[in-house]
Design a protein around this motif. Structure first.
Motif, PDB file in Angstrom:
ATOM      1  N   ALA A 144       0.825  -1.209   0.000  1.00  0.00           N
ATOM      2  CA  ALA A 144       0.000   0.000   0.000  1.00  0.00           C
ATOM      3  C   ALA A 144       0.860   1.260   0.000  1.00  0.00           C
ATOM      4  O   ALA A 144       0.564   2.221  -0.729  1.00  0.00           O
ATOM      5  N   MET A 145       1.930   1.274   0.784  1.00  0.00           N
ATOM      6  CA  MET A 145       2.783   2.451   0.831  1.00  0.00           C
ATOM      7  C   MET A 145       3.531   2.648  -0.480  1.00  0.00           C
ATOM      8  O   MET A 145       3.704   3.786  -0.942  1.00  0.00           O
ATOM      9  N   ALA A 146       3.989   1.550  -1.101  1.00  0.00           N
ATOM     10  CA  ALA A 146       4.690   1.671  -2.388  1.00  0.00           C
ATOM     11  C   ALA A 146       3.764   2.259  -3.450  1.00  0.00           C
ATOM     12  O   ALA A 146       4.153   3.163  -4.202  1.00  0.00           O
ATOM     13  N   LEU A 147       2.531   1.769  -3.514  1.00  0.00           N
ATOM     14  CA  LEU A 147       1.589   2.258  -4.524  1.00  0.00           C
ATOM     15  C   LEU A 147       1.107   3.671  -4.210  1.00  0.00           C
ATOM     16  O   LEU A 147       0.996   4.513  -5.109  1.00  0.00           O
ATOM     17  N   THR A 148       0.834   3.946  -2.947  1.00  0.00           N
ATOM     18  CA  THR A 148       0.289   5.250  -2.579  1.00  0.00           C
ATOM     19  C   THR A 148       1.314   6.361  -2.759  1.00  0.00           C
ATOM     20  O   THR A 148       0.991   7.429  -3.288  1.00  0.00           O
ATOM     21  N   THR A 149       2.545   6.134  -2.323  1.00  0.00           N
ATOM     22  CA  THR A 149       3.562   7.182  -2.439  1.00  0.00           C
ATOM     23  C   THR A 149       3.887   7.492  -3.901  1.00  0.00           C
ATOM     24  O   THR A 149       3.986   8.657  -4.287  1.00  0.00           O
ATOM     25  N   THR A 150       4.032   6.467  -4.713  1.00  0.00           N
ATOM     26  CA  THR A 150       4.370   6.712  -6.117  1.00  0.00           C
ATOM     27  C   THR A 150       3.212   7.361  -6.869  1.00  0.00           C
ATOM     28  O   THR A 150       3.414   8.293  -7.664  1.00  0.00           O
ATOM     29  N   PHE A 151       1.996   6.893  -6.620  1.00  0.00           N
ATOM     30  CA  PHE A 151       0.825   7.468  -7.292  1.00  0.00           C
ATOM     31  C   PHE A 151       0.612   8.914  -6.852  1.00  0.00           C
ATOM     32  O   PHE A 151       0.352   9.803  -7.671  1.00  0.00           O
ATOM     33  N   ALA A 152       0.755   9.167  -5.548  1.00  0.00           N
ATOM     34  CA  ALA A 152       0.549  10.520  -5.031  1.00  0.00           C
ATOM     35  C   ALA A 152       1.608  11.478  -5.577  1.00  0.00           C
ATOM     36  O   ALA A 152       1.295  12.625  -5.925  1.00  0.00           O
ATOM     37  N   TYR A 153       2.845  11.019  -5.666  1.00  0.00           N
ATOM     38  CA  TYR A 153       3.899  11.892  -6.181  1.00  0.00           C
ATOM     39  C   TYR A 153       3.658  12.216  -7.655  1.00  0.00           C
ATOM     40  O   TYR A 153       3.855  13.359  -8.090  1.00  0.00           O
ATOM     41  N   ARG A 196       2.575  16.274  -9.573  1.00  0.00           N
ATOM     42  CA  ARG A 196       3.321  16.980 -10.614  1.00  0.00           C
ATOM     43  C   ARG A 196       2.330  17.651 -11.566  1.00  0.00           C
ATOM     44  O   ARG A 196       1.552  16.988 -12.258  1.00  0.00           O
ATOM     45  N   THR A 197       2.335  18.968 -11.614  1.00  0.00           N
ATOM     46  CA  THR A 197       1.370  19.712 -12.421  1.00  0.00           C
ATOM     47  C   THR A 197       1.568  19.504 -13.920  1.00  0.00           C
ATOM     48  O   THR A 197       0.648  19.730 -14.705  1.00  0.00           O
ATOM     49  N   HIS A 198       2.760  19.084 -14.329  1.00  0.00           N
ATOM     50  CA  HIS A 198       3.026  18.898 -15.752  1.00  0.00           C
ATOM     51  C   HIS A 198       2.642  17.502 -16.237  1.00  0.00           C
ATOM     52  O   HIS A 198       2.837  17.185 -17.418  1.00  0.00           O
ATOM     53  N   LEU A 199       2.120  16.657 -15.355  1.00  0.00           N
ATOM     54  CA  LEU A 199       1.734  15.305 -15.755  1.00  0.00           C
ATOM     55  C   LEU A 199       0.559  15.353 -16.725  1.00  0.00           C
ATOM     56  O   LEU A 199      -0.490  15.954 -16.431  1.00  0.00           O
ATOM     57  N   LYS A 200       0.712  14.719 -17.873  1.00  0.00           N
ATOM     58  CA  LYS A 200      -0.371  14.682 -18.842  1.00  0.00           C
ATOM     59  C   LYS A 200      -1.497  13.773 -18.342  1.00  0.00           C
ATOM     60  O   LYS A 200      -1.250  12.670 -17.863  1.00  0.00           O
ATOM     61  N   ASN A 235       3.147  20.629  -1.825  1.00  0.00           N
ATOM     62  CA  ASN A 235       3.750  21.716  -1.058  1.00  0.00           C
ATOM     63  C   ASN A 235       5.223  21.466  -0.749  1.00  0.00           C
ATOM     64  O   ASN A 235       5.818  22.197   0.042  1.00  0.00           O
ATOM     65  N   PHE A 236       5.774  20.426  -1.345  1.00  0.00           N
ATOM     66  CA  PHE A 236       7.188  20.136  -1.136  1.00  0.00           C
ATOM     67  C   PHE A 236       8.026  21.228  -1.820  1.00  0.00           C
ATOM     68  O   PHE A 236       7.693  21.668  -2.932  1.00  0.00           O
ATOM     69  N   PRO A 237       9.100  21.710  -1.170  1.00  0.00           N
ATOM     70  CA  PRO A 237       9.915  22.798  -1.754  1.00  0.00           C
ATOM     71  C   PRO A 237      10.423  22.445  -3.149  1.00  0.00           C
ATOM     72  O   PRO A 237      11.164  21.476  -3.339  1.00  0.00           O
ATOM     73  N   LYS A 238      10.045  23.247  -4.114  1.00  0.00           N
ATOM     74  CA  LYS A 238      10.452  22.989  -5.501  1.00  0.00           C
ATOM     75  C   LYS A 238      11.941  23.244  -5.710  1.00  0.00           C
ATOM     76  O   LYS A 238      12.562  22.644  -6.596  1.00  0.00           O
ATOM     77  N   ASP A 239      12.515  24.137  -4.890  1.00  0.00           N
ATOM     78  CA  ASP A 239      13.937  24.451  -5.049  1.00  0.00           C
ATOM     79  C   ASP A 239      14.811  23.220  -4.843  1.00  0.00           C
ATOM     80  O   ASP A 239      15.830  23.036  -5.540  1.00  0.00           O
ATOM     81  N   LEU A 240      14.434  22.371  -3.891  1.00  0.00           N
ATOM     82  CA  LEU A 240      15.218  21.169  -3.631  1.00  0.00           C
ATOM     83  C   LEU A 240      15.190  20.231  -4.839  1.00  0.00           C
ATOM     84  O   LEU A 240      16.219  19.663  -5.227  1.00  0.00           O
ATOM     85  N   GLU A 241      14.026  20.077  -5.433  1.00  0.00           N
ATOM     86  CA  GLU A 241      13.912  19.192  -6.588  1.00  0.00           C
ATOM     87  C   GLU A 241      14.661  19.764  -7.785  1.00  0.00           C
ATOM     88  O   GLU A 241      15.299  19.018  -8.539  1.00  0.00           O
TER      89      GLU A 241
END
Length: 304
Positions: free
Chosen positions: A105-114, A118-122, A180-186
């Protein structure tokens, strides 16, 4: 020239932060503390009462004389339950089901949520809408049963861990956190040559311990307490989780079936014993992740 010193403030009314406590503030503190103590007492009383009943004798329970302390102390029901080898086998099953299900559940939820953050995801809006749609509509009990049966998952661990692998509520919480994760770090990580997977695995996840710990707790409690799916998809008692074992024990006690001990005694406090045995592991685990849980549930309150 005569100078006068300013009056010295009452140090007993000045807190370390430099805030002068007014009379109204002190009254508020007393009322607030009293209300919180009352809420804690009301919250803890049902659990303390269950523990007391689990160790009390049948006569006192029936007479309604058990409150927060056991009366007529005995361990008959605990002995009857814990001396059964099937209990420990089903307990092991519960641990395995919970650990495997939570990891998936954590593997699927974290990857799907991330990905959804991403606003650029088609197709991002479509996938969010699809996820939210499943919160309100599902295929129903019979179609789900037929699906699990046709996939060959019946009497396997997959019938327990896969159908509820993603909680949309948890997914939306993690999505909000990643947004809300800091974009500067990414951006800095991307400049250093990390790929999307590298940024996610080496930057985002290590800095998301609070929300991850919160989601682990939510998922683990859900899977630990889940009994209906095992009851529906499992035909073999050696594959049951402990919740189904205790459910069957409670059903047997209420129908006055003996478990090798005094059936009247078991019928009186077996409900309390089953609840204590079920909730005890979660109560023991919670203090270790409590500090992450407190910050995790406040994710949406302050935005950077």
């Amino acid at each position: 020239m005569v100078t006068t010193n300013p009056p010295t403030p009452d140090l007993t009314r000045v807190r370390s932060a430099g805030i002068v406590e007014s009379r109204g503030y002190r009254v508020f503190q007393v009322i607030n503390t009293s209300a919180l103590v009352l809420i804690v007492a009301l919250t803890l009383y049902p659990f303390v009462n269950l523990v007391a009943k689990a160790f009390s004798s049948e006569g006192y329970i029936v007479a309604g004389q058990v409150n927060i302390f056991p009366r007529g102390f005995n361990t008959t029901t605990f002995t009857a339950v814990m001396s059964d080898p099937m209990f420990w086998l089903n307990y092991r099953n519960t641990v395995v089901y919970t650990v495997v299900a939570t990891l998936i559940a954590m593997a699927l939820t974290t990857t799907f949520a991330y990905a959804l953050s991403r606003t650029h995801l088609k197709g991002r809006t479509f996938f969010i809408g699809l996820a939210v749609f499943t919160m309100f509509f599902n295929g129903g009990l019979i179609p789900n049963y037929l699906l699990i049966n046709s996939l060959g998952f019946k009497n396997t661990i997959w019938a327990i861990v896969l159908p509820n692998a993603i909680s949309i509520f948890n997914l939306l919480i993690m999505k909000s956190f990643f947004e809300n994760f800091p974009k500067d770090l990414e951006e800095a990580a991307a400049i250093d040559g990390l790929t999307t997977y590298g940024i996610f695995g080496r930057i985002v996840l290590p800095l998301s311990k609070a929300v991850i710990a919160t989601m682990v707790l939510f998922y683990a409690v859900s899977f630990w307490n889940n009994w209906f799916q095992a009851f529906l998809y499992m035909d073999r008692s050696d594959l049951y989780p402990v919740t189904v074992y205790l459910r069957n024990l409670l059903a047997a006690a209420t129908s006055t079936e003996s478990l090798g001990a005094d059936s009247a005694q078991i019928a009186s406090n077996v409900q309390a014993v089953t609840m204590v045995l079920t909730v005890l592991p979660i109560v023991c685990v919670y203090p270790f992740i409590q500090r992450y849980f407190v910050s995790g549930v406040m994710l949406g309150s302050v935005k950077g």
